[in-house]
Motif scaffolding. Structure first.
Motif, short mmCIF file in Angstrom:
data_model
loop_
_atom_site.label_atom_id
_atom_site.label_comp_id
_atom_site.label_asym_id
_atom_site.label_seq_id
_atom_site.Cartn_x
_atom_site.Cartn_y
_atom_site.Cartn_z
N GLY A 40 0.79 -1.23 0.00
CA GLY A 40 0.00 0.00 0.00
C GLY A 40 0.81 1.27 0.00
O GLY A 40 0.30 2.33 0.38
N HIS A 96 -6.04 4.47 3.04
CA HIS A 96 -6.49 3.67 1.90
C HIS A 96 -5.59 3.94 0.72
O HIS A 96 -5.45 5.08 0.30
CB HIS A 96 -7.94 3.99 1.53
CG HIS A 96 -8.48 3.02 0.51
ND1 HIS A 96 -8.95 1.77 0.87
CD2 HIS A 96 -8.58 3.11 -0.84
CE1 HIS A 96 -9.32 1.13 -0.24
NE2 HIS A 96 -9.12 1.93 -1.28
N PRO A 97 -4.94 2.90 0.19
CA PRO A 97 -5.00 1.52 0.68
C PRO A 97 -4.32 1.39 2.04
O PRO A 97 -3.52 2.24 2.40
CB PRO A 97 -4.24 0.75 -0.39
CG PRO A 97 -3.31 1.74 -0.99
CD PRO A 97 -4.03 3.04 -0.96
N ARG A 127 -1.78 0.93 4.75
CA ARG A 127 -0.31 0.96 4.72
C ARG A 127 0.18 1.22 6.13
O ARG A 127 -0.59 1.59 7.03
CB ARG A 127 0.19 2.06 3.77
CG ARG A 127 -0.13 3.47 4.21
CD ARG A 127 0.53 4.49 3.29
NE ARG A 127 0.03 4.43 1.95
CZ ARG A 127 -0.59 5.44 1.33
NH1 ARG A 127 -0.77 6.59 1.97
NH2 ARG A 127 -1.02 5.32 0.11
N VAL A 166 -3.32 -4.33 7.09
CA VAL A 166 -4.67 -4.78 6.78
C VAL A 166 -5.36 -5.35 8.01
O VAL A 166 -6.51 -5.04 8.31
CB VAL A 166 -4.63 -5.82 5.65
CG1 VAL A 166 -6.00 -6.46 5.44
CG2 VAL A 166 -4.16 -5.17 4.35
N TYR A 188 -3.27 -11.48 -1.35
CA TYR A 188 -3.66 -10.06 -1.33
C TYR A 188 -3.21 -9.39 -2.62
O TYR A 188 -2.05 -9.52 -3.04
CB TYR A 188 -3.00 -9.39 -0.12
CG TYR A 188 -3.35 -7.93 0.08
CD1 TYR A 188 -4.57 -7.57 0.64
CD2 TYR A 188 -2.45 -6.93 -0.26
CE1 TYR A 188 -4.87 -6.24 0.86
CE2 TYR A 188 -2.75 -5.60 -0.05
CZ TYR A 188 -3.97 -5.25 0.52
OH TYR A 188 -4.27 -3.92 0.74
N THR A 190 -6.29 -4.31 -3.09
CA THR A 190 -6.67 -4.39 -1.66
C THR A 190 -7.66 -5.54 -1.40
O THR A 190 -8.03 -5.76 -0.25
CB THR A 190 -7.26 -3.09 -1.09
OG1 THR A 190 -8.57 -2.86 -1.61
CG2 THR A 190 -6.36 -1.91 -1.40
N ASP A 249 -13.27 -8.15 -0.31
CA ASP A 249 -12.70 -6.82 -0.13
C ASP A 249 -12.47 -6.53 1.34
O ASP A 249 -12.67 -7.40 2.21
CB ASP A 249 -13.57 -5.74 -0.79
CG ASP A 249 -14.96 -5.61 -0.14
OD1 ASP A 249 -15.15 -6.10 0.99
OD2 ASP A 249 -15.84 -4.98 -0.77
N LEU A 250 -12.05 -5.31 1.66
CA LEU A 250 -11.70 -4.96 3.04
C LEU A 250 -12.90 -4.97 3.97
O LEU A 250 -12.74 -5.07 5.19
CB LEU A 250 -11.03 -3.58 3.07
CG LEU A 250 -9.68 -3.48 2.35
CD1 LEU A 250 -9.18 -2.05 2.35
CD2 LEU A 250 -8.65 -4.40 3.00
#
Length: 883
Positions: free
Chosen positions: A394, A520-521, A523, A728, A740, A758, A794-795
């Protein structure tokens, strides 16, 4: 149709533009995305293709089909489609303007007699320099009358005659300033000047300079071009500062007018070699520049790709690996004027002869400094350049630069922030003083704080008087040193213009207690850190470096912290600068001096400060509040509350968000650092917390944290896959399971078929993929053209199923792994544990140009058993499909 003879639309100087053709125009209001759709007449016949629309109007433009029909007819007959050109652009002008250019009434009458509807003729608008016709033969403003005795007034006639005469001479009849001229002109084969091959190297793409770009920029095109065109500027060119639209003119003293000359020049250089490149941008033809390029054969393959044009129906492109680079152990210590240790081929390319390698004579001078602080710390400051070949974890970019602090000269250890070296994947280069540039290696990435530790080979700096900074290791420095006069000293500038010292006097101030939100993303973001801050220096001053007291001690490393802020509803990447106290630096530096990887312990929770007023409302009794107020040494008095727990950590099971931490093992804790010190050497601790208005004790084990780095990647279908990074699970509570998706290559199958960065690939063809190895086993039998059914999460946990069609010719699968002392077996070593796969990997290594002992420089190995050049701690191998 409003017009049948409209000029071709212009899409801008740097785009593909049609020319030497009429367009139809109509007020049909066609929308974007409908280009290429057929335009039909009332009988249902296709008369044109929809091509463009004018923004803000109903005007639409259609391409007539006369030349398309010819091409289709030739294909039906199995014949080659011949194309001819004079490398000249013509435009259609009305008779009244032609009269001013010298058209006589007799010629106009002749044209009108042939076609009573004719209202104009063709006029030369421009010529490409170096084309088949000279300036004496054809000039702008010349009126075209006849070719080979045939009257030519419209584009279809012109193009048809030139296409049939490709490779032949024709007679042009022109009118220039009222004078009739007849000249012989050679019609060039348009296919011969159309790029049909390209070179890919270092994530960059080069092709022969095309007729289109030559016409746009008034430069000679292939084969008379001065250089090879940069169509994509990737990892290798980004480091050198060469952008898309440049022409590579020379490698050393070797001209590179085309792809094959460029391939030969670069293939003769060893991986990692620094070579001078002369280049220019097509938009500035009168200026060229020279820069140093580091040859990359490690991170990306070098291939030449050629179109197979053996038959009219052939559309295949054949990929051929470029020649294996020569082995060379040339010394990076050689000066710019020396070829010490270079291979004979490289030395010849640079126009010099090899000379013996110099040893023990390398030396550079540090900036003298204008005050005591600058003089004390100057020999300890370096500039670090970090370049990532693939986007992972990220990160906010791929190219980074910042100040580093030398903390040990025997091992060559340098401290830098994680906004300069965010991960271990990349090229590390360290600049000393005014003239010395050496490679480095990433030794340690701090899992909690904004610290990375690099190393360099001490021999590479020769006699340069590098000095290790003296770190102040006092605890609770932000309180104890408050009000102390200090100087912030850093480096500004860069490789091309050189670096210089800059300093600011200030006083130590209270810590700024940053509360970082989600990024976002996801990191890395620092947490649980009491930073040292300065009155007199803005956190947004764009200056990193060392905070030095009057004794020359480094109280803190002034580092760059990556953050995101909401700007009008959009997240914007910003950086702020704060001090990382010396005792935290020392905690990781000391083990590295002893050739040990630092081992840190944590409970797996992030905290925030809460005031006693809030704690009282949460249920803390008055007597405890009074005791806290009486014993506090900081004002206002605060306690720590659990803000966030990491997925899978001890805290996620035994603590709750909002727990107020009162003590650890019976000792009060009031700061982030106090919590770290209380758990750092223990397997478990007892926390007293305030939860639900009541005090209670919790026995909780600690968890070990090593270096925070991604050690293996999978390059698959244009996607960079990795284990879900720590951020994450820490920020989103997502388990570190699945493959990922770190990033996508533009135009790749992964990009085209909707794989989302992501997201985590959790299943392939119904088979769970909890890790990269499981993913690889699920897809490795798939071949080009076959589809893959993928389930991705997804997240937020939303699940989507999609399919992807593989193209392994252009997007092969590679494993990229990092070796290290005591590391677990890598993905490359674990693949199926079958000899067939291992043999395929070894065989593929030579195709990728990375087989051990072939084409790679022998690395210098450091104390920890790893090469001192970071690029050689990683290995990229091609993985062919399983039988």
């Amino acid at each position: 149709l409003a017009r049948l003879d409209r000029a071709a639309p212009n899409y801008g100087r740097h785009s593909f533009n049609d020319f030497n053709t009429f367009y139809f125009q109509a007020a049909s209001s066609t929308s974007g995305g409908s280009s290429g759709s057929p335009v039909l007449n009332r009988q249902g016949h296709v008369v044109a293709l929809n091509a463009a629309g004018k923004v803000g109007t109903a005007a639409s433009f259609y391409l007539p089909l006369d030349r398309i029909k010819r091409a289709v007819d030739l294909l039906k007959e199995g014949k080659q489609i011949t194309r001819g050109t004079l490398q000249a652009t013509f435009e259609y002008k009305p008779f009244n303007e032609l009269a001013r250019l010298g058209l006589g009434p007799e010629t106009e009458a002749m044209v009108r007699k042939r076609n009573t509807d004719e209202v104009g003729m063709l006029v030369t608008k421009s010529l490409v320099p170096g084309g088949p016709v000279s300036d004496e033969q054809l000039q702008p403003g010349d009126i075209l009358v006849k070719i080979n005795g045939k009257l030519i007034t419209r584009f279809p006639e012109l193009e048809g005659l030139l296409d049939d005469a490709a490779g032949q001479s024709v007679e042009l009849e022109l009118i220039r300033g009222g004078e009739v001229l007849k000249v012989e002109a050679q019609v060039q084969d348009l296919h011969a000047i159309t790029p049909d091959e390209y070179l890919e190297m270092g994530e960059s793409i080069f092709n022969n300079f095309s007729y289109q770009q030559a016409r746009n920029n008034n430069l000679p095109c292939h084969p008379n071009a001065a250089g090879t065109y940069v169509a994509q500027a990737g990892h290798m060119l980004r480091q050198a500062g060469i952008s898309v639209g440049s022409l590579i003119l020379n490698v050393g003293k070797t001209p590179t007018p085309n792809v094959r000359a460029l391939e030969a020049a670069l293939a003769s250089c060893p991986d990692g070699a620094q070579v001078p490149i002369r280049y220019m941008h097509v938009s500035n033809r009168h200026q060229s520049a020279v820069t140093m390029l580091r040859v990359d054969r490690r991170w990306h393959a070098m291939n030449r790709v050629v179109r197979d044009s053996s038959t009219p129906f052939s559309s295949d492109w054949v990929t051929s690996a470029s020649p294996t680079p020569p082995f060379s152990s040339y010394s990076i210590n050689a000066s710019a004027d020396s070829t010490a240790g270079r291979s004979a081929a490289e030395a010849a390319m640079l126009g010099r002869h090899p000379t013996p390698e110099r040893k023990g004579k390398v030396r550079t001078r540090f900036a003298p400094g204008s005050n005591d602080a600058e003089k004390a710390i100057s020999p300890s400051l370096v500039q670090v350049h970090f370049s990532m070949p693939y986007m992972i974890d990220g990160t906010a970019g791929a190219e980074f630069k910042g100040t580093g602090l030398v903390v040990d000269t025997e091992k060559g250890l340098v401290v830098v922030d994680r906004n300069t070296v965010p991960c271990s994947l990349g090229d590390v280069n360290i600049s000393f003083g005014s003239s010395l540039h050496v490679p480095g290696r990433v030794c340690f990435i701090h899992p909690l704080h904004n610290i990375a530790v690099l190393s360099y080979d001490p021999k590479s700096v020769g006699d340069t008087p590098v000095k290790a900074a003296l770190l102040c290791t006092d605890e609770d420095m932000t309180h104890e040193k408050k009000g102390t006069k200090v100087t912030l000293v850093g480096l500004s500038g860069g490789l091309r213009g050189g670096t210089q010292l800059s300093s600011h006097e200030a006083k130590v101030a209270d810590s700024i207690r940053n509360i970082t939100g989600f990024s976002h993303p996801p990191r890395f973001q620092d947490c649980n850190l009491d930073t040292l801050n300065l009155n007199g220096v803005s956190p947004t001053s764009q200056q990193d470096g060392a905070v030095v007291d009057e004794k020359g001690q480094v109280l803190a490393f002034w580092g760059s912290f990556s953050m995101q802020v909401n700007n009008g509803g959009r997240l914007q990447d910003v950086q702020v600068f704060q001090g990382i106290p010396g005792d935290i630096l020392s905690e990781v530096v000391e083990p590295l001096k002893a050739n040990k990887i630092p081992s840190l312990k944590t409970l797996g929770a992030e905290y925030e400060y809460v005031g006693l007023n809030q704690v009282r409302l949460l249920g803390l009794d008055d007597a405890a509040v009074v005791d806290l107020e009486a014993s506090t040494i900081r004002w206002p008095p605060t306690l720590l509350a659990v803000r966030r727990r990491w997925e899978g950590s001890p805290a996620s099971k035994l603590l709750e968000d909002g727990d107020v931490v009162l003590s650890i093992d019976g000792k009060p804790v009031r700061t982030y650092r106090a919590v770290e010190l209380a758990v750092r050497s223990k397997e478990g601790v007892e926390l007293e917390v305030l939860r639900g208005g009541r005090k209670q004790k919790v026995q909780i084990p600690t968890m070990n944290l090593g270096t925070d780095e991604t050690r293996e990647l999978l390059l698959w279908a244009g996607a960079v896959l990795q284990e879900p990074p720590a951020a994450v699970s820490r920020q989103r509570g997502v388990p570190r399971e699945g493959a990922y998706v770190a990033s996508l290559a533009r135009g790749s199958p992964a990009n085209w078929y909707g794989l989302q960065p992501t997201s985590r690939v959790v299943e392939v063809e119904g088979v769970p993929t909890p890790n990269l190895l499981a993913f690889l086993e699920a897809v490795r039998h798939k071949k080009t053209g076959e589809s893959v059914r993928i389930k991705q999460a997804d997240l937020r946990g939303n699940v989507e199923v999609s399919t992807l069609k593989l193209d392994l010719e252009y997007w092969p699968t590679h494993a990229v792994t990092r070796a290290g002392a005591g590391a677990d077996p890598t993905l490359l070593e674990s693949v199926n544990a079958g000899e067939a796969v291992r043999a395929a990997v070894r065989k593929a290594g030579s195709k990728a140009g990375t087989a051990p002992g072939k084409g790679l420089d022998a690395p210098v190995v450091g104390d920890l058993g790893q090469p001192m050049d970071n690029r050689y701690t990683w290995e990229r191998r091609l993985l062919e499909p399983a039988p």
